[in-house]
Design a protein around this motif. Structure first.
Motif, PDB file in Angstrom:
ATOM      1  N   HIS A 110       0.745  -1.129  -0.029  1.00 40.69           N
ATOM      2  CA  HIS A 110      -0.113  -0.078  -0.017  1.00 40.69           C
ATOM      3  C   HIS A 110       0.626   1.537   0.039  1.00 40.69           C
ATOM      4  CE1 HIS A 110       0.400  -0.965   4.385  1.00 40.69           C
ATOM      5  NE2 HIS A 110       0.648   0.255   4.528  1.00 40.69           N
ATOM      6  N   ALA A 169       0.433   4.884   1.838  1.00 39.04           N
ATOM      7  CA  ALA A 169      -0.021   5.689   2.525  1.00 39.04           C
ATOM      8  C   ALA A 169      -0.148   7.435   2.559  1.00 39.04           C
ATOM      9  CB  ALA A 169       0.392   5.222   4.075  1.00 39.04           C
ATOM     10  N   GLU A 226      -3.684   3.797   1.532  1.00 38.11           N
ATOM     11  CA  GLU A 226      -4.298   3.765   2.836  1.00 38.11           C
ATOM     12  C   GLU A 226      -4.118   5.251   3.356  1.00 38.11           C
ATOM     13  OE1 GLU A 226      -0.851   2.609   5.400  1.00 38.11           O
ATOM     14  OE2 GLU A 226      -2.376   2.127   7.106  1.00 38.11           O
ATOM     15  N   HIS A 286       3.917   7.132   3.523  1.00 37.16           N
ATOM     16  CA  HIS A 286       4.815   6.089   3.500  1.00 37.16           C
ATOM     17  C   HIS A 286       4.572   5.144   2.486  1.00 37.16           C
ATOM     18  CE1 HIS A 286       1.979   4.274   6.308  1.00 37.16           C
ATOM     19  NE2 HIS A 286       2.243   3.057   5.962  1.00 37.16           N
ATOM     20  N   ALA A 296       4.540   1.070   1.603  1.00 38.84           N
ATOM     21  CA  ALA A 296       4.471  -0.396   2.340  1.00 38.84           C
ATOM     22  C   ALA A 296       4.822  -1.249   1.225  1.00 38.84           C
ATOM     23  CB  ALA A 296       3.293  -0.455   3.126  1.00 38.84           C
ATOM     24  N   GLU A 312       7.902   1.560   4.822  1.00 42.57           N
ATOM     25  CA  GLU A 312       7.206   0.330   5.971  1.00 42.57           C
ATOM     26  C   GLU A 312       7.458  -1.102   5.312  1.00 42.57           C
ATOM     27  OE1 GLU A 312       2.782   0.549   6.404  1.00 42.57           O
ATOM     28  OE2 GLU A 312       3.072  -0.570   8.239  1.00 42.57           O
TER      29      GLU A 312
HETATM   30 ZN    ZN Z   1       1.144   1.471   6.256  1.00 39.33          ZN
END
Ligand code: ZN
Length: 135
Positions: free
Chosen positions: A7, A9, A54, A78, A80, A128
């Motif tokens: 994802h 974010a 996200e 971020h 991921a 992440e």
């Molecule tokens: Zn995340």
């Protein structure tokens, strides 16, 4: 091994007004919203094929996410990367001297495990590492 981008974010001050763009205007589907206590945030997931957007809304004023939002405003927070073995990946990165925000995994949304790499080690991007329960 890194499997894919799980994802991306975006940090926001208000979920409803953000959903009016990401869901209502762009047409993404909101699959679930969840409070992640350990990250002092409410998160909303909107799948885009194999990955998800996200939306992250801080629930306190003091968390890392809240300070990020206060300092920079809404925007990309971020990326991921989904990994198959988070413990092994963290061990390898520590050996290489990578600066980690989480030396050991924390509980992320959905009970998945995650650890953040400091942007200082990743060209200014908060990364992440994300291990899903499904594996
Ligand atoms: Zn995340």
């Amino acid at each position: 091994m890194i499997k894919k981008i799980n994802h991306i974010a975006i940090i926001v001050p208000d979920l409803d007004s953000s959903l009016s763009f990401w869901r209502d205007t762009l047409g993404l589907t909101l699959t679930h919203t969840e409070e992640v206590k350990g990250q002092e945030s409410i998160v909303a997931f909107l799948p885009t094929g194999d990955s998800e957007v996200e939306l992250v809304k801080p629930t306190t004023e003091t968390s890392g996410a809240a300070r990020f939002l206060a300092k920079r405003g809404p925007g990309l927070h971020h990326i991921a990367l989904e990994v198959d073995d988070l413990d092994e990946m963290l061990m390898r990165l520590k050996e290489k001297g990578v600066r980690l925000i989480n030396e050991t995994p924390v509980v992320a949304a959905g009970g998945n495990r995650a650890a953040f790499i400091h942007p200082e080690s990743a060209n200014g991007v908060l990364v992440e590492l994300y291990e899903t329960k499904a594996g």
